[in-house]
Scaffold this active site. Structure first.
Site, PDB file in Angstrom:
ATOM      1  N   HIS A 282       0.862  -1.177   0.000  1.00 34.26           N
ATOM      2  CA  HIS A 282       0.000   0.000   0.000  1.00 34.26           C
ATOM      3  C   HIS A 282       0.900   1.228   0.000  1.00 34.26           C
ATOM      4  CE1 HIS A 282      -2.840   2.928   1.785  1.00 34.26           C
ATOM      5  NE2 HIS A 282      -3.813   2.103   1.500  1.00 34.26           N
TER       6      HIS A 282
ATOM      7  N   GLN B  87      -5.164  -5.352   6.823  1.00 33.23           N
ATOM      8  CA  GLN B  87      -6.155  -6.271   6.281  1.00 33.23           C
ATOM      9  C   GLN B  87      -6.158  -7.608   6.997  1.00 33.23           C
ATOM     10  OE1 GLN B  87      -8.418  -5.483   4.120  1.00 33.23           O
ATOM     11  NE2 GLN B  87      -7.614  -3.495   3.484  1.00 33.23           N
TER      12      GLN B  87
ATOM     13  N   CYS C 122      -4.847   2.443  -3.727  1.00 35.32           N
ATOM     14  CA  CYS C 122      -3.597   2.857  -3.084  1.00 35.32           C
ATOM     15  C   CYS C 122      -2.483   1.845  -3.323  1.00 35.32           C
ATOM     16  CB  CYS C 122      -3.772   3.075  -1.586  1.00 35.32           C
ATOM     17  SG  CYS C 122      -4.742   4.549  -1.255  1.00 35.32           S
TER      18      CYS C 122
ATOM     19  N   LYS D  81     -10.866  -0.044   9.925  1.00 37.09           N
ATOM     20  CA  LYS D  81     -11.060  -1.263   9.146  1.00 37.09           C
ATOM     21  C   LYS D  81     -11.509  -2.422  10.018  1.00 37.09           C
ATOM     22  CE  LYS D  81      -8.444  -0.060   5.169  1.00 37.09           C
ATOM     23  NZ  LYS D  81      -7.125   0.380   4.774  1.00 37.09           N
TER      24      LYS D  81
ATOM     25  N   ASP E 242       2.446  -4.586   8.059  1.00 39.35           N
ATOM     26  CA  ASP E 242       1.242  -3.794   7.803  1.00 39.35           C
ATOM     27  C   ASP E 242       0.061  -4.748   7.921  1.00 39.35           C
ATOM     28  OD1 ASP E 242      -0.030  -1.963   4.869  1.00 39.35           O
ATOM     29  OD2 ASP E 242      -0.922  -2.469   6.795  1.00 39.35           O
TER      30      ASP E 242
END
Lengths: 463, 351
Positions: A172, A252, A418, A275, A249
């Protein structure tokens, strides 16, 4: 007549019990014990068909029960932001209504209460990802800010000319741009792992890239475009072997599965509240204590200091050192409520449900002619996240998304998500993306596929 | 490599209002008060949400005939004739799907844009899809547009704009505000955000028209950017801009005998402005190659002039006003083949 489909009082099914000490002020729905114990197993309805998690969860999300452009809303954009259950909204409202006060500073009752709740939220987040100490959780505005924090604070003081930072082409932008900025300032070099023929980052290539020069490996846990996941535990082992750090990261992954930072042994991990059923405006950085202790401040101001003189100041211990100014107090507390909500359902349950949904989505989508889905094929060894980025031959994703929204109320995303480098690598300008969360159902997928077929035929008729 | 992907990303938002749910009767009349909002029907227990353009009244206005709405839209008569036609066409088409079809039809019939014009300067910012717009002057100094896009809906929008604005003079194009988008019933969000492809398309087209005008005014070289030269560019928002001028203070004095037009210009300015100083310089030779110049007949190529006027008449007037004064005086010339004026307008005190 009010045009609201579901009224608030009926949201009983999955609202969590009040865990926090603040129950005096909580107006959270009380929760029957019996229901709670059975809430995780499939409830049998009158026609003895098990009601899925999606169906049960939907009741907690009022926003999902509306029409857009004349059709029922089908929200398939949770990878961009998730919806919030009533309990989270209540927590936020509660805070402002009953005990809003600045934290860490005051003596009086309200501020003590606010501080307690704020720090409790920190503990909840720590528990959610199994951090060993809540002081390893730094609240930030979002994951992007958290990565910037590491880049500016850790990166600027640890990276030297010639040092290498390993990323993937599928990252991202928030996990590319800060490193670009920092590498320009420090003379460090960025290296990118490309994809293999399964359209996932090439792990072998990653392994080979790691060398004595590597100081940091910054990678996603689950890709927001490819739906693939990386074997973080192994990557951490390889990185630590050469003395490199690993930043994960987890935007998700944290919302969708069990993420255990101790098990992963990552040095840094970031995620965004919005999220994972929490409000926007808050996110966090997990960092190992010894690392955070050695890092200089990122933003300067109140709260992160110890003593302030005119010509110099001394700084607080982490996490305060990295939390300058008044934090998003209500939001942090609401994030804590989101952690509660998700934990009550159980992350393993959520993950299990989503694996099923992911398979269903992929299969259905793949059966539409001229559709090209990006990322790996699901199989025995490969589990995809419940999202699909795709393109339809001869149809621009913008047109697709517009028509789906206008004619069918289906909300998907179109663009580069992104991840411009990834799209460039895949040779496309943009893609459409449908992403699911545990409050989606198979019916949502069916509606989407139906709408998609209609859309494709509409545009085809113009060719 | 970065060229094609460096466009900033976002969705060109296109919304159609489902007409079947409105109670407005004035749909077919081209009038100002066209605020189409679906009213939540009392037959359903569903709340509909509409994106609200910032210039329009809030969605729950029950009445269709509220002529004195809090915001007045630009009257349709101010639009170029083709655009008026298009607006009326869209108003007469009720079904959202049919509107799409109309858009796609426009797009399909759009003249293709040669790929050498698909450049950075021609790209519309703020579109996920790629959109290019090219503008050039025809012989009559009307702006001609060409456009293309890889998204069919965006291409339709571009085609709509091209059809509506092409072949018109700069001032008319610059007068257009995005209000008409509401009249189309395409429910384009009118917030000038980065993401608004349609708005940005219109803006780019207007910007290009403007710069065509500026370049034509400028005369020979590219505009000098030293402190002495002033370029006034009025950025279009809700007001139509005034004329754009370039002041060239480098007065290169070349003694070129003035032809009949040059003489007329002198006379006019002498008479009306009683200047302390007046210099009229014919620099048409510098533009001999222009297509526009070649096209104009019967003036012995007297097309481009540098004019320097020092007069009390400019006292208390802004630069733009001064230039406008000069232009107004030379209207006749401008209509009959004078292509460009480079004006230096000062008061005696400023010399």
């Amino acid at each position: 007549m009010e045009g609201v489909a579901m009224k608030l009082p009926s949201f009983k099914s999955l609202a969590p019990t009040a865990i926090s000490v603040a129950s005096t002020f909580s107006i959270r729905r009380s929760f029957s014990v019996a229901r709670r114990s059975s809430s995780l197993s499939a409830t049998i309805t009158a026609d003895s068909e098990p009601v899925s998690l999606g169906h049960r969860a939907r009741k907690d999300f009022r926003i999902l029960h509306q029409e857009v452009n004349g059709s029922k809303l089908v929200y398939l954009d949770s990878a961009a932001t998730s919806q919030k259950p009533a309990s989270v909204l209540e927590a936020l409202q509660n805070y402002y209504e009953f005990y809003n006060s600045n934290v860490h500073r005051g003596i009086h009752y309200l501020s003590a209460k606010a501080t307690d709740e704020f720090e409790l939220a920190r503990k909840k987040v720590a528990r959610f990802i199994n951090a060993s100490d809540s002081r390893e959780i730094v609240f930030t505005r979002n994951a992007t800010e958290a990565i910037n924090l590491v880049a500016y604070s850790w990166g600027l003081s640890n990276l030297k000319p010639g040092d290498e930072v390993i990323l993937t082409v599928a990252e991202h932008h928030s996990c590319i741009v800060p490193w670009q900025i920092v590498s320009q300032k420090t003379g460090a070099v960025l290296k990118f792992v490309t994809l293999n023929e399964d359209e996932v980052p090439d792990i072998d290539m990653l392994r080979e890239m790691i060398s004595e020069k590597t100081k940091l490996v910054a990678v996603h846990h689950v890709s927001n475009v490819l739906a693939s996941s990386l074997p973080i535990e192994e990557i951490v082992v390889w990185a630590h072997d050469v003395g490199a750090k690993v930043l994960v990261d987890a935007c998700q992954s944290v919302p969708h599965m069990v993420v255990d930072v101790q098990k992963l042994n990552a040095d840094f991990l970031v995620a965004s509240s919005h999220k994972m059923c929490g409000p926007t405006g808050i996110g966090f950085l997990y960092g190992k204590s010894d690392l955070l202790l050695a890092m200089p401040p990122f933003l300067g101001g109140g709260e992160m200091i110890s003593d302030v003189f005119l010509d110099h100041s001394t700084y607080a211990e982490p996490p305060s050192r990295f939390e300058a100014g008044t934090p998003a107090i209500g939001e942090a507390i609401a994030l804590g409520a989101a952690c509660d909500y998700l934990s009550d359902i159980g992350m393993p349950k959520i993950h299990e449900y989503e694996v099923e949904l992911a398979k269903y989505l992929y299969e259905k989508l793949a059966s539409v002619p001229d559709v090209r889905i990006y990322g790996p094929r699901p199989s025995e060894s490969v589990q995809r996240a419940a999202l699909c980025s795709f393109n339809v031959e001869g149809l621009h994703p913008t047109d697709l998304a517009t028509f789906l929204d206008q004619q069918h109320g289906v909300a998907i995303r179109s663009g580069h998500h992104c991840a411009q480098p990834l799209h460039r690598y895949l040779g496309v300008n943009a893609s459409a993306r449908a992403s699911l969360y545990f409050y989606n159902t198979k019916e949502d997928v069916d509606s989407f596929i139906f709408a998609l077929a209609d859309t494709v035929s509409f545009f085809n008729s113009f060719k | 490599m970065a060229a094609s992907m460096s466009s900033s990303c976002c969705l060109s938002s296109l919304r159609l209002i489902p007409f079947k749910r409105t109670f407005f009767s004035s749909v077919n009349r081209p009038s100002k008060n066209l605020i189409f909002r679906p009213i939540p029907s009392f037959l359903r227990t569903i709340v509909t949400f509409q994106k609200i353009p910032t210039v329009i009244v809030p969605p729950l206005s029950a009445s269709s005939s509220s002529p004195s709405s809090s915001v007045d839209l630009q009257p349709i008569e101010e639009l170029p004739p083709k655009l008026q036609e298009i607006v009326k066409l869209f108003q007469s088409v009720q079904e959202p799907k049919a509107k799409y079809e109309q858009l796609l039809f426009y797009g399909k019939n759009l003249k293709p844009l040669d790929s050498r014009f698909k450049t950075r300067e021609n790209k519309v910012e703020g579109c996920v899809s790629q959109v290019w717009v090219r503008a050039f002057f025809d012989e009559e100094r009307n702006v001609v547009y060409e456009a293309d896009s890889d998204s069919v809906l965006t291409k339709g929008l571009a085609a709509l704009l091209v059809n509506g604005l092409s072949g018109r003079p700069v001032t008319e194009i610059l007068r257009v505000t995005p209000d008409f988008a509401v009249l189309l019933g395409l429910q384009q969000s009118l917030t000038p955000s980065r993401n608004n492809g349609f708005l940005n398309m219109l803006k780019l087209m207007q910007k290009k028209a403007l710069s065509l005008e500026v370049k034509a005014e400028e005369g020979s070289s590219e505009s000098t950017t030293d402190e002495a030269s002033v370029v006034e560019v009025v950025v279009l928002d809700s007001e139509p801009p005034s004329v754009v001028e370039v002041e060239d203070t480098e007065s290169v004095s070349k003694i070129v005998a003035l032809g009949s037009r040059g003489m007329r210009i002198r006379e006019k300015l002498e008479k009306e402005l009683t200047p302390d100083e007046l210099e009229v310089e014919d620099v048409s030779y510098q533009h001999a190659g222009h297509a526009a110049v070649r096209g104009s007949a019967g003036d012995d190529g007297e097309t481009h002039f540098n004019v320097r006027v020092v007069s009390d008449a400019f006292q208390g007037k802004s630069l733009v006003k001064r230039h406008r004064m000069v232009y107004d005086l030379l209207q006749e010339e401008l209509q009959s083949g004078l292509h460009a004026l480079s004006i230096a307008a000062k008061t005696p005190a400023e010399v």
